[in-house]
Design an enzyme around this catalytic site. Structure first.
Site, PDB file in Angstrom:
ATOM      1  N   ASP A  37     -58.451 -24.100 -25.743  1.00  0.00           N
ATOM      2  CA  ASP A  37     -58.713 -23.334 -27.094  1.00  0.00           C
ATOM      3  C   ASP A  37     -57.676 -23.580 -28.230  1.00  0.00           C
ATOM      4  O   ASP A  37     -57.599 -22.444 -28.675  1.00  0.00           O
ATOM      5  CB  ASP A  37     -59.129 -21.997 -26.799  1.00  0.00           C
ATOM      6  CG  ASP A  37     -60.468 -21.927 -26.122  1.00  0.00           C
ATOM      7  OD1 ASP A  37     -61.022 -23.117 -25.562  1.00  0.00           O
ATOM      8  OD2 ASP A  37     -61.149 -20.648 -25.850  1.00  0.00           O
ATOM      9  N   LYS A 135     -67.521 -24.866 -24.732  1.00  0.00           N
ATOM     10  CA  LYS A 135     -68.104 -23.398 -24.082  1.00  0.00           C
ATOM     11  C   LYS A 135     -68.170 -22.316 -24.983  1.00  0.00           C
ATOM     12  O   LYS A 135     -67.913 -22.373 -26.110  1.00  0.00           O
ATOM     13  CB  LYS A 135     -66.968 -22.990 -22.902  1.00  0.00           C
ATOM     14  CG  LYS A 135     -65.719 -22.672 -23.706  1.00  0.00           C
ATOM     15  CD  LYS A 135     -64.627 -22.282 -22.679  1.00  0.00           C
ATOM     16  CE  LYS A 135     -63.436 -21.980 -23.475  1.00  0.00           C
ATOM     17  NZ  LYS A 135     -63.265 -20.810 -24.199  1.00  0.00           N
ATOM     18  N   CYS A 180     -59.468 -16.520 -22.379  1.00  0.00           N
ATOM     19  CA  CYS A 180     -59.837 -17.919 -21.905  1.00  0.00           C
ATOM     20  C   CYS A 180     -58.910 -18.633 -20.843  1.00  0.00           C
ATOM     21  O   CYS A 180     -59.113 -19.407 -19.950  1.00  0.00           O
ATOM     22  CB  CYS A 180     -60.101 -18.737 -22.988  1.00  0.00           C
ATOM     23  SG  CYS A 180     -61.516 -18.164 -23.908  1.00  0.00           S
TER      24      CYS A 180
HETATM   25  C1  VGL Z   1     -61.149 -16.371 -26.628  1.00  0.00           C
HETATM   26  C2  VGL Z   1     -61.768 -14.317 -27.267  1.00  0.00           C
HETATM   27  C3  VGL Z   1     -63.102 -14.705 -27.772  1.00  0.00           C
HETATM   28  C4  VGL Z   1     -60.039 -17.215 -26.069  1.00  0.00           C
HETATM   29  C5  VGL Z   1     -62.218 -16.738 -27.098  1.00  0.00           C
HETATM   30  O1  VGL Z   1     -60.101 -18.461 -26.410  1.00  0.00           O
HETATM   31  O2  VGL Z   1     -59.139 -16.674 -25.418  1.00  0.00           O
HETATM   32  N1  VGL Z   1     -60.928 -14.989 -26.785  1.00  0.00           N
HETATM   33  N2  VGL Z   1     -63.360 -15.983 -27.611  1.00  0.00           N
END
Ligand code: VGL
Ligand code: ZN
Length: 234
Positions: A37, A135, A180
């Site tokens: 991410d 995802k 994540c």
């Molecule tokens: C994430 C919060 C919401 C992450 C993703 O990538 O850690 N955190 N969505």
């Protein structure tokens, strides 16, 4: 030395410890770097910016050439996603709600499919990455983990992909350490992989102590905590 060899040696008492101090980890053909991410949404100016998030990019760019196998992930939500506070009346970001699969933290709208906010960070340079896994695209369910969604049943397919390619070890980097990255590393263990988190290649959100809690849970599940300097890059 391969990651497996280091693991073996560190199980051999004093001999192993000195070997560990002397050697760096050489990822080898059975290891994959997972870049979690590193998207505009989690970087400076993004909808859910992680403090210091941009600092992981040069570290990851420096690690990438040491890996034969690289997987990149993207948080990839629908508009009106179940993890967005704005989906519920009377809910604010960083509060929680109960969904079918358990407690869900409610986030600001972030990483909506196809938006510039959801694109990979421009400075991220991982040209040899072989798979981008998205995802969190089921509207009613979140997925912090790159392996399985929040119901702990729905697979993303990543475990099958890695196993089909003979990968035994994963090195997890990216954002955010306590969400994540942690869920991905712990689910890697659950799926039978050796798992490392490269700490300085991650940054956390740290919501109500979630960062320390995540390291504790990862450690309990056999996730190893290392630094980028522990990897042989040249
Ligand atoms: C994430 C919060 C919401 C992450 C993703 O990538 O850690 N955190 N969505
Ligand atoms: Zn998300």
């Amino acid at each position: 030395k391969s990651a497996a060899a280091l693991g073996l040696m560190s199980g051999l008492g004093s001999f192993g410890l000195s070997a560990f101090a002397a050697g760096k980890i050489k990822p080898g053909s059975k290891a994959a770097l997972i870049v979690v991410d590193v998207q505009n949404c989690f970087l400076d100016g993004g909808t859910l910016a992680v403090k210091g998030g941009n600092e992981v990019i040069p570290v990851i760019n420096g690690l990438a050439p040491a890996f034969e196998n690289i997987v990149v992930t993207q948080d990839w939500h629908t508009a009106g996603h179940a993890s967005f506070a704005s989906t519920y009346s009377g809910k604010k970001p960083f509060e929680t709600t109960k969904l079918n699969y358990g407690t869900q933290v409610l986030w600001p709208d972030h990483c909506v499919q196809g938006t510039e906010d959801a694109a990979l960070g421009k400075e991220l340079k991982v040209p040899t990455a072989q798979l981008i896994i998205r995802k969190g695209f089921h509207k009613e369910m979140d997925s912090y983990s790159a392996f399985e969604e929040a119901d702990h049943k729905t697979a993303t397919g990543l475990a099958g992909y890695l196993k089909a390619r003979g990968i035994k070890t994963v090195f997890v980097t990216g954002l955010a350490t306590d969400f994540c990255v942690a869920w991905t590393a712990m689910d890697a263990r659950k799926a039978g992989f050796e798992a490392y988190v490269i700490e300085d290649a991650t940054r956390g959100i740290d919501l109500n102590g979630s960062l320390a809690a995540a390291w504790k849970q990862m450690s309990a599940k056999g996730v190893k905590r290392i630094q980028s300097a522990d990897i042989q890059t040249a």
